[in-house]
Scaffold this motif. Structure first.
Motif, PDB file in Angstrom:
ATOM      1  N   ARG A  17       6.661   7.944   2.020  1.00  0.00           N
ATOM      2  CA  ARG A  17       5.520   8.711   1.495  1.00  0.00           C
ATOM      3  C   ARG A  17       4.799   7.904   0.420  1.00  0.00           C
ATOM      4  O   ARG A  17       3.570   7.897   0.354  1.00  0.00           O
ATOM      5  CB  ARG A  17       6.008  10.042   0.934  1.00  0.00           C
ATOM      6  N   PHE A  18       5.550   7.201  -0.421  1.00  0.00           N
ATOM      7  CA  PHE A  18       4.949   6.349  -1.444  1.00  0.00           C
ATOM      8  C   PHE A  18       4.072   5.285  -0.795  1.00  0.00           C
ATOM      9  O   PHE A  18       2.946   5.039  -1.231  1.00  0.00           O
ATOM     10  CB  PHE A  18       6.048   5.710  -2.302  1.00  0.00           C
ATOM     11  N   PHE A  19       4.585   4.663   0.266  1.00  0.00           N
ATOM     12  CA  PHE A  19       3.802   3.659   0.986  1.00  0.00           C
ATOM     13  C   PHE A  19       2.527   4.282   1.559  1.00  0.00           C
ATOM     14  O   PHE A  19       1.449   3.705   1.433  1.00  0.00           O
ATOM     15  CB  PHE A  19       4.634   3.041   2.117  1.00  0.00           C
ATOM     16  N   TYR A  20       2.650   5.442   2.183  1.00  0.00           N
ATOM     17  CA  TYR A  20       1.496   6.085   2.819  1.00  0.00           C
ATOM     18  C   TYR A  20       0.435   6.474   1.791  1.00  0.00           C
ATOM     19  O   TYR A  20      -0.753   6.198   1.982  1.00  0.00           O
ATOM     20  CB  TYR A  20       1.904   7.348   3.575  1.00  0.00           C
ATOM     21  N   THR A  21       0.859   7.106   0.697  1.00  0.00           N
ATOM     22  CA  THR A  21      -0.119   7.617  -0.269  1.00  0.00           C
ATOM     23  C   THR A  21      -0.717   6.522  -1.147  1.00  0.00           C
ATOM     24  O   THR A  21      -1.752   6.736  -1.783  1.00  0.00           O
ATOM     25  CB  THR A  21       0.515   8.697  -1.176  1.00  0.00           C
ATOM     26  N   SER A  22      -0.077   5.345  -1.173  1.00  0.00           N
ATOM     27  CA  SER A  22      -0.595   4.226  -1.966  1.00  0.00           C
ATOM     28  C   SER A  22      -1.271   3.173  -1.102  1.00  0.00           C
ATOM     29  O   SER A  22      -1.716   2.152  -1.618  1.00  0.00           O
ATOM     30  CB  SER A  22       0.541   3.565  -2.759  1.00  0.00           C
ATOM     31  N   ALA A  23      -1.316   3.414   0.210  1.00  0.00           N
ATOM     32  CA  ALA A  23      -1.920   2.472   1.163  1.00  0.00           C
ATOM     33  C   ALA A  23      -1.282   1.084   1.065  1.00  0.00           C
ATOM     34  O   ALA A  23      -1.959   0.061   1.101  1.00  0.00           O
ATOM     35  CB  ALA A  23      -3.436   2.402   0.987  1.00  0.00           C
ATOM     36  N   ILE A  24       0.033   1.069   0.923  1.00  0.00           N
ATOM     37  CA  ILE A  24       0.770  -0.195   0.850  1.00  0.00           C
ATOM     38  C   ILE A  24       1.089  -0.630   2.273  1.00  0.00           C
ATOM     39  O   ILE A  24       1.595   0.162   3.066  1.00  0.00           O
ATOM     40  CB  ILE A  24       2.071  -0.023   0.035  1.00  0.00           C
ATOM     41  N   PRO A  25       0.809  -1.864   2.624  1.00  0.00           N
ATOM     42  CA  PRO A  25       1.114  -2.347   3.984  1.00  0.00           C
ATOM     43  C   PRO A  25       2.612  -2.220   4.287  1.00  0.00           C
ATOM     44  O   PRO A  25       3.457  -2.496   3.438  1.00  0.00           O
ATOM     45  CB  PRO A  25       0.693  -3.819   3.957  1.00  0.00           C
TER      46      PRO A  25
END
Length: 88
Positions: A17-25
């Motif tokens: 979720r952190f990756f998704y909401t921060s747009a992290i590849p």
């Protein structure tokens, strides 16, 4: 055993979720520094407080720049020693 498995699943969902909401590849999951950070968090145990925005933006950024400059100086000395660089 099921409780540990559930806790791991919840932690993995939160990381995702952190990756998704921060747009992290997504390929950042393969980054050694990411893996190392998670391992250190696990060693710390519960109660870990993440660094503040200001600390990441100022304190730790300066420390990382200093670290990289020191590494660069070591390389420059090696380059000079091996005559790979003339004007360092």
């Amino acid at each position: 055993m099921q409780k540990i498995k559930d806790l791991r699943e919840e932690a993995c969902r939160q990381i995702a979720r952190f990756f998704y909401t921060s747009a992290i590849p997504f390929n950042c999951v393969k980054n050694y520094e990411f893996v190392k950070a998670l391992e250190l968090l696990a060693k710390h145990g519960s109660g870990f407080k993440p660094p503040y925005y200001h600390d990441i933006r100022e304190k730790y950024l300066k420390q990382e720049v200093d670290h990289m400059m020191n590494l660069l100086e070591e390389y420059k000395l090696e380059w000079k020693k091996n005559r790979l660089l003339n004007n360092v």
